[in-house]
Motif scaffolding. Structure first.
Motif, PDB file in Angstrom:
ATOM      1  N   ASP A   1      35.917  23.969  35.125  1.00  0.00           N
ATOM      2  CA  ASP A   1      35.753  25.416  34.980  1.00  0.00           C
ATOM      3  C   ASP A   1      35.825  26.125  36.331  1.00  0.00           C
ATOM      4  O   ASP A   1      36.378  27.224  36.438  1.00  0.00           O
ATOM      5  CB  ASP A   1      34.414  25.724  34.311  1.00  0.00           C
ATOM      6  N   GLY A   2      35.251  25.516  37.368  1.00  0.00           N
ATOM      7  CA  GLY A   2      35.298  26.138  38.688  1.00  0.00           C
ATOM      8  C   GLY A   2      36.712  26.283  39.202  1.00  0.00           C
ATOM      9  O   GLY A   2      37.040  27.262  39.884  1.00  0.00           O
ATOM     10  N   THR A   3      37.568  25.325  38.884  1.00  0.00           N
ATOM     11  CA  THR A   3      38.979  25.394  39.279  1.00  0.00           C
ATOM     12  C   THR A   3      39.667  26.560  38.587  1.00  0.00           C
ATOM     13  O   THR A   3      40.430  27.313  39.198  1.00  0.00           O
ATOM     14  CB  THR A   3      39.687  24.080  38.941  1.00  0.00           C
ATOM     15  N   ARG A   4      39.385  26.736  37.320  1.00  0.00           N
ATOM     16  CA  ARG A   4      40.004  27.835  36.574  1.00  0.00           C
ATOM     17  C   ARG A   4      39.502  29.187  37.092  1.00  0.00           C
ATOM     18  O   ARG A   4      40.272  30.149  37.194  1.00  0.00           O
ATOM     19  CB  ARG A   4      39.705  27.687  35.087  1.00  0.00           C
ATOM     20  N   GLU A   5      38.241  29.256  37.434  1.00  0.00           N
ATOM     21  CA  GLU A   5      37.703  30.491  37.995  1.00  0.00           C
ATOM     22  C   GLU A   5      38.363  30.798  39.332  1.00  0.00           C
ATOM     23  O   GLU A   5      38.750  31.944  39.605  1.00  0.00           O
ATOM     24  CB  GLU A   5      36.192  30.366  38.162  1.00  0.00           C
ATOM     25  N   GLY A   6      38.489  29.788  40.186  1.00  0.00           N
ATOM     26  CA  GLY A   6      39.151  29.990  41.470  1.00  0.00           C
ATOM     27  C   GLY A   6      40.603  30.398  41.294  1.00  0.00           C
ATOM     28  O   GLY A   6      41.123  31.232  42.051  1.00  0.00           O
ATOM     29  N   ALA A   7      41.278  29.824  40.299  1.00  0.00           N
ATOM     30  CA  ALA A   7      42.671  30.189  40.038  1.00  0.00           C
ATOM     31  C   ALA A   7      42.780  31.651  39.631  1.00  0.00           C
ATOM     32  O   ALA A   7      43.722  32.356  40.024  1.00  0.00           O
ATOM     33  CB  ALA A   7      43.246  29.290  38.946  1.00  0.00           C
ATOM     34  N   GLY A   8      41.817  32.118  38.865  1.00  0.00           N
ATOM     35  CA  GLY A   8      41.811  33.530  38.485  1.00  0.00           C
ATOM     36  C   GLY A   8      41.685  34.446  39.682  1.00  0.00           C
ATOM     37  O   GLY A   8      42.306  35.521  39.739  1.00  0.00           O
ATOM     38  N   ILE A   9      40.888  34.034  40.671  1.00  0.00           N
ATOM     39  CA  ILE A   9      40.771  34.807  41.908  1.00  0.00           C
ATOM     40  C   ILE A   9      42.109  34.849  42.633  1.00  0.00           C
ATOM     41  O   ILE A   9      42.527  35.889  43.162  1.00  0.00           O
ATOM     42  CB  ILE A   9      39.675  34.202  42.807  1.00  0.00           C
ATOM     43  N   MET A  10      42.819  33.703  42.649  1.00  0.00           N
ATOM     44  CA  MET A  10      44.127  33.657  43.295  1.00  0.00           C
ATOM     45  C   MET A  10      45.119  34.592  42.600  1.00  0.00           C
ATOM     46  O   MET A  10      45.922  35.273  43.264  1.00  0.00           O
ATOM     47  CB  MET A  10      44.687  32.238  43.266  1.00  0.00           C
ATOM     48  N   VAL A  11      45.068  34.647  41.285  1.00  0.00           N
ATOM     49  CA  VAL A  11      45.966  35.538  40.537  1.00  0.00           C
ATOM     50  C   VAL A  11      45.700  36.990  40.914  1.00  0.00           C
ATOM     51  O   VAL A  11      46.637  37.781  41.137  1.00  0.00           O
ATOM     52  CB  VAL A  11      45.787  35.336  39.022  1.00  0.00           C
ATOM     53  N   LYS A  12      44.431  37.351  40.997  1.00  0.00           N
ATOM     54  CA  LYS A  12      44.089  38.723  41.382  1.00  0.00           C
ATOM     55  C   LYS A  12      44.584  39.030  42.786  1.00  0.00           C
ATOM     56  O   LYS A  12      45.103  40.131  43.044  1.00  0.00           O
ATOM     57  CB  LYS A  12      42.579  38.919  41.288  1.00  0.00           C
ATOM     58  N   GLN A  13      44.434  38.086  43.700  1.00  0.00           N
ATOM     59  CA  GLN A  13      44.925  38.305  45.061  1.00  0.00           C
ATOM     60  C   GLN A  13      46.439  38.507  45.070  1.00  0.00           C
ATOM     61  O   GLN A  13      46.961  39.350  45.810  1.00  0.00           O
ATOM     62  CB  GLN A  13      44.528  37.128  45.950  1.00  0.00           C
ATOM     63  N   TYR A  14      47.154  37.726  44.264  1.00  0.00           N
ATOM     64  CA  TYR A  14      48.604  37.888  44.189  1.00  0.00           C
ATOM     65  C   TYR A  14      48.965  39.275  43.669  1.00  0.00           C
ATOM     66  O   TYR A  14      49.850  39.953  44.219  1.00  0.00           O
ATOM     67  CB  TYR A  14      49.191  36.815  43.279  1.00  0.00           C
ATOM     68  N   GLU A  15      48.274  39.712  42.630  1.00  0.00           N
ATOM     69  CA  GLU A  15      48.560  41.024  42.050  1.00  0.00           C
ATOM     70  C   GLU A  15      48.254  42.151  43.018  1.00  0.00           C
ATOM     71  O   GLU A  15      48.855  43.222  42.939  1.00  0.00           O
ATOM     72  CB  GLU A  15      47.763  41.194  40.757  1.00  0.00           C
ATOM     73  N   GLU A  16      47.326  41.915  43.941  1.00  0.00           N
ATOM     74  CA  GLU A  16      46.971  42.931  44.931  1.00  0.00           C
ATOM     75  C   GLU A  16      47.793  42.819  46.211  1.00  0.00           C
ATOM     76  O   GLU A  16      47.638  43.634  47.127  1.00  0.00           O
ATOM     77  CB  GLU A  16      45.477  42.821  45.265  1.00  0.00           C
ATOM     78  N   GLY A  17      48.649  41.804  46.289  1.00  0.00           N
ATOM     79  CA  GLY A  17      49.500  41.632  47.460  1.00  0.00           C
ATOM     80  C   GLY A  17      48.799  41.041  48.663  1.00  0.00           C
ATOM     81  O   GLY A  17      49.259  41.227  49.798  1.00  0.00           O
TER      82      GLY A  17
END
Length: 361
Positions: free
Chosen positions: A238-254
């Protein structure tokens, strides 16, 4: 695991041939390809050359340089008639098929030489580079010929989320890719005059490969997918999936930085993922960078987290401007506290039931 990228290469090549097949009766040798200095004919030859070069890198597992060969498509060296435009498209079809075959038959963990930016790429990276070459240079030729061209949005997105991780998504994937490669404008963004794509980083320890995630991998993991990995225990923690979600948000924010993002921890002996480790963000002005980690339950107790933490922290402290790596751990998380201690971290301060551990260079 299924080799992602082969179908995209085939689709991009088919789209190229369909678009340019409409103008094979015109002169490609005297017409400049869009904004390039090359003619349309030379640009088409370049597409084929790149496709076969990428296939050669994967097939030959070349590690330190490009495989020293090139192709010719004009037939003159054998005393044959020079290939016409239709023949050139046939060569693109053939070399595209060879790259797709190389992607399908290359093991997931194999990486071969490519200069940007970490001097290696995996099969998915080479597929994305091949698709990029096809799409962008088809556009150049079409522009020179005065015809419209726009590939499927999914192909442009495939390229952006693999080898343009720092590019913030725009109104459409194709317009974004054109802007990112100096071929178009986007509202609110400065024109691009210099650019390079980039493959994901990989660090290696004695037993593990630490593979930096791409935006595509992060998106898959955040949506309960496997991210292209076979996981010990069947799924990411679950922690990996949560961290991946943070990475997705960072990508969307550039603000996605591949080397300062998440790394999947893969056992080198069987190519199975055991967990993930990564930085919360790029280092701040104080020279500190925060790190976090998570293992699947079935992989705990083997020292993987300690080994990976030593490797990733050592790499971070070798980078310019980084003075300390920190890990903030809840008091009740005894296993994580032990991992940090074994990796050389020491308690720096405590606050609200958590201890900040620090490793300084």
């Amino acid at each position: 695991m299924r080799a992602v990228g082969a179908e995209q290469v085939e689709e991009a090549v088919a789209d190229c041939v369909a678009a340019l097949g409409a103008v094979t009766d015109r002169d490609w040798t005297e017409v400049r390809a869009g904004r390039l200095e090359w003619s349309c004919r030379r640009t088409a030859a370049h597409i084929a050359s790149d496709l076969i070069a990428y296939a050669g890198q994967l097939a030959g597992r070349t590690q330190d340089a490009y495989t020293p060969f090139e192709i010719t498509i004009d037939g003159t060296e054998d005393g044959l008639d020079p290939a016409d435009n239709a023949g050139t498209l046939q060569v693109i079809t053939t070399t595209g098929a060879l790259l797709a075959a190389a992607v399908r038959t290359t093991p997931r963990a194999v990486r071969a030489f490519h200069p940007f930016p970490f001097r290696h790429a995996n099969r998915e990276g080479f597929a994305a580079m091949g698709v990029a070459e096809v799409l962008l240079h088809t556009y150049d030729i079409a522009e020179g010929m005065g015809i419209g061209y726009e590939p499927p949005a999914e192909l442009a997105s495939f390229v952006l989320t693999r080898i343009f991780p720092r590019v913030k998504p725009g109104p459409t994937p194709w317009r974004t890719l054109l802007w990112a490669t100096g071929r178009g404008d986007l509202p609110g963004r400065e024109p691009v005059t210099e650019w390079k794509w980039g493959n994901n980083p990989v660090l290696r320890s004695e037993r593990l490969a630490l593979e930096g995630v791409t935006p595509a991998t992060a998106a898959a993991l955040s949506l309960a997918g496997d991210g292209g990995y076979e996981w010990v225990g069947g799924a990411a923690a679950d922690g990996t999936r949560e961290g991946a979600g943070i990475m997705v948000k960072q990508y969307e924010e550039g603000v996605f930085h591949p080397e300062w993002g998440m790394y999947v921890l893969v056992r080198r002996d069987d190519d199975r993922a055991v967990g993930a480790m990564g930085f919360h963000a790029a280092p701040g002005g104080d020279g500190r960078v925060e790190i976090g980690y998570d293992l699947v339950a079935e992989a705990r107790g083997h020292g993987y987290a300690t080994e990976a933490l030593r490797t990733l922290s050592r790499w971070a402290l070798e980078q310019d401007g980084v003075r300390a790596v920190v890990a903030v751990i809840d008091h009740g998380n005894v296993p994580s506290r032990k991992v940090a201690t074994r990796a050389g971290f020491v308690p720096a301060f405590e606050d609200l039931g958590r201890t900040t551990y620090e490793l300084r260079g």
